[in-house]
Design a protein around this motif. Structure first.
Motif, PDB file in Angstrom:
ATOM      1  N   ILE A   1      26.760  41.056 111.477  1.00  0.00           N
ATOM      2  CA  ILE A   1      27.045  41.482 112.846  1.00  0.00           C
ATOM      3  C   ILE A   1      25.776  41.391 113.691  1.00  0.00           C
ATOM      4  O   ILE A   1      24.677  41.705 113.218  1.00  0.00           O
ATOM      5  CB  ILE A   1      27.569  42.928 112.869  1.00  0.00           C
ATOM      6  N   LEU A   2      25.923  41.001 114.947  1.00  0.00           N
ATOM      7  CA  LEU A   2      24.801  40.943 115.885  1.00  0.00           C
ATOM      8  C   LEU A   2      25.044  41.930 117.024  1.00  0.00           C
ATOM      9  O   LEU A   2      26.080  41.871 117.699  1.00  0.00           O
ATOM     10  CB  LEU A   2      24.643  39.532 116.458  1.00  0.00           C
ATOM     11  N   LEU A   3      24.099  42.853 117.205  1.00  0.00           N
ATOM     12  CA  LEU A   3      24.107  43.748 118.363  1.00  0.00           C
ATOM     13  C   LEU A   3      23.229  43.110 119.434  1.00  0.00           C
ATOM     14  O   LEU A   3      22.012  42.983 119.244  1.00  0.00           O
ATOM     15  CB  LEU A   3      23.562  45.127 117.999  1.00  0.00           C
ATOM     16  N   VAL A   4      23.823  42.713 120.534  1.00  0.00           N
ATOM     17  CA  VAL A   4      23.051  42.155 121.646  1.00  0.00           C
ATOM     18  C   VAL A   4      22.649  43.315 122.544  1.00  0.00           C
ATOM     19  O   VAL A   4      23.506  44.025 123.088  1.00  0.00           O
ATOM     20  CB  VAL A   4      23.866  41.111 122.427  1.00  0.00           C
ATOM     21  N   THR A   5      21.348  43.538 122.681  1.00  0.00           N
ATOM     22  CA  THR A   5      20.859  44.722 123.388  1.00  0.00           C
ATOM     23  C   THR A   5      20.026  44.338 124.601  1.00  0.00           C
ATOM     24  O   THR A   5      19.364  43.294 124.618  1.00  0.00           O
ATOM     25  CB  THR A   5      20.013  45.608 122.456  1.00  0.00           C
ATOM     26  N   GLU A   6      20.053  45.217 125.589  1.00  0.00           N
ATOM     27  CA  GLU A   6      19.258  45.037 126.809  1.00  0.00           C
ATOM     28  C   GLU A   6      18.498  46.324 127.081  1.00  0.00           C
ATOM     29  O   GLU A   6      19.101  47.379 127.281  1.00  0.00           O
ATOM     30  CB  GLU A   6      20.155  44.723 128.006  1.00  0.00           C
ATOM     31  N   PHE A   7      17.200  46.256 127.057  1.00  0.00           N
ATOM     32  CA  PHE A   7      16.376  47.391 127.453  1.00  0.00           C
ATOM     33  C   PHE A   7      14.938  46.922 127.566  1.00  0.00           C
ATOM     34  O   PHE A   7      14.562  45.856 127.060  1.00  0.00           O
ATOM     35  CB  PHE A   7      16.495  48.561 126.469  1.00  0.00           C
ATOM     36  N   ALA A   8      14.131  47.742 128.233  1.00  0.00           N
ATOM     37  CA  ALA A   8      12.708  47.446 128.429  1.00  0.00           C
ATOM     38  C   ALA A   8      12.508  46.037 128.966  1.00  0.00           C
ATOM     39  O   ALA A   8      11.608  45.320 128.541  1.00  0.00           O
ATOM     40  CB  ALA A   8      11.942  47.648 127.126  1.00  0.00           C
TER      41      ALA A   8
END
Length: 318
Positions: free
Chosen positions: A94-101
């Motif tokens: 599974i790939l968690l695509v994250t957006e932060f910083a």
């Protein structure tokens, strides 16, 4: 989910000192072989997808599995199992695509378990329970003692270790001086060790004294003591606490709740509050304004932080 609905949902949660935690597993732990639960704030996760085809990049860190093309954007994929020492026997599926910083990246995980809604007071700082830097806090998933626990990962620390940013040295040349009343301090709150170190470097470069705390609850207790002292001494609270700089995600009490409590307390509401968060993006900027903050700045650019703090202090001046 559209941005406005997203913002309204976050404000409702923040008003109750609550958040949503995405739970996942990384494989067997090195010491016991247990498949422990790990967590990340749902609002850092853009999407969850089956692991796409990866391209291995020559010369990259062994913590990077490769890069993936996700909806036309090339993003690095970080091997969380390797970073934590786990063995993903079933593979990184599974790939968690994250957006932060200010960045977008993927976290490879073995399995997504659940999304749970928790009060922040059920999340306790991991400091004192671990000598490592990978986990910021421990979440009690069940209300009763002896229930399940989840480790909340310090994604800021992970990113800096795996993908160190190229940024200038933090010094007065980049930040300039910050003028506050003589004897006053900046009160800062952040649960990430790497974030606290960067903030301390920035405040030192600005030439201001500060009080550093690890949770919103700790910062709130500092404010109450400062307020009592200001009343006894016949001083304005801003003569002692010139500004509060707070993260959003923190154990015990989050930055939203801290901000709301400051702005709803007559003896404290004159203090300017700047939210300094890795939850970047236009939706989050609207969100933090709804809870009463004077300003918002995404982590971490020292010159921008200094400029926003300067503006918040000037704007709050009578």
């Amino acid at each position: 989910m559209n941005d406005q609905h997203d913002i309204e949902q976050r404000v409702r949660l923040a008003g109750s000192n609550m958040f949503e935690l995405l739970l996942f597993r990384l494989g067997a732990t090195p010491k016991t072989g247990t498949r422990e639960l790990y967590g990340i704030n749902v609002f850092k996760v853009r999407e969850i997808i089956a692991m796409p085809v990866l391209t291995e990049v020559a010369g990259s860190s062994d913590m990077i599995l490769g890069v993936a093309d996700v909806r036309g954007e090339i993003i690095p994929v970080i091997d969380l199992a390797k970073f934590t020492g786990c063995v993903a026997r079933e593979g990184n599926r599974i790939l968690l695509v994250t957006e932060f910083a200010r960045t977008t990246q993927g976290f490879a995980v073995e399995e997504v378990d659940d999304i749970v809604r928790l009060e922040w007071n059920r999340v306790l700082s991991a400091e004192g329970h671990s000598s490592g830097k990978t986990v910021t806090s421990i979440a009690r998933l069940d209300a009763h003692p002896g229930g399940r626990l989840a480790q909340v990962l310090d994604v800021e620390q992970i990113l800096r270790d795996v993908l160190p940013p190229s940024e200038p040295e933090i010094n007065e040349e980049h930040t300039g001086r910050l003028v506050i009343p003589a004897g006053a301090k900046i009160l800062a709150a952040d649960d990430s060790g790497v974030a606290r170190a960067l903030i301390e470097d920035g405040l030192t470069a600005m030439g201001v004294p500060y009080i550093m705390t690890k949770t919103g609850q700790e910062a709130w207790e500092v404010l109450n003591r400062a307020s009592e002292k200001a009343v006894r001494d016949g001083r304005k609270i801003t003569d002692d606490i010139a500004l509060v700089l707070t993260d959003l995600e923190m154990p015990e009490m989050d930055g939203f709740t801290l901000t709301r409590k400051i702005k709803s307390t007559p003896d404290l509401q004159a203090i300017p509050v700047v939210i300094h968060s890795s939850l970047s993006g236009a939706a989050n900027e609207q969100h933090v304004r709804k809870v009463g903050a004077n300003a918002y700045v995404a982590k971490f650019v020292a010159s921008e932080l200094a400029a926003v703090m300067r503006q918040a202090i000037a704007g709050a001046a009578p």
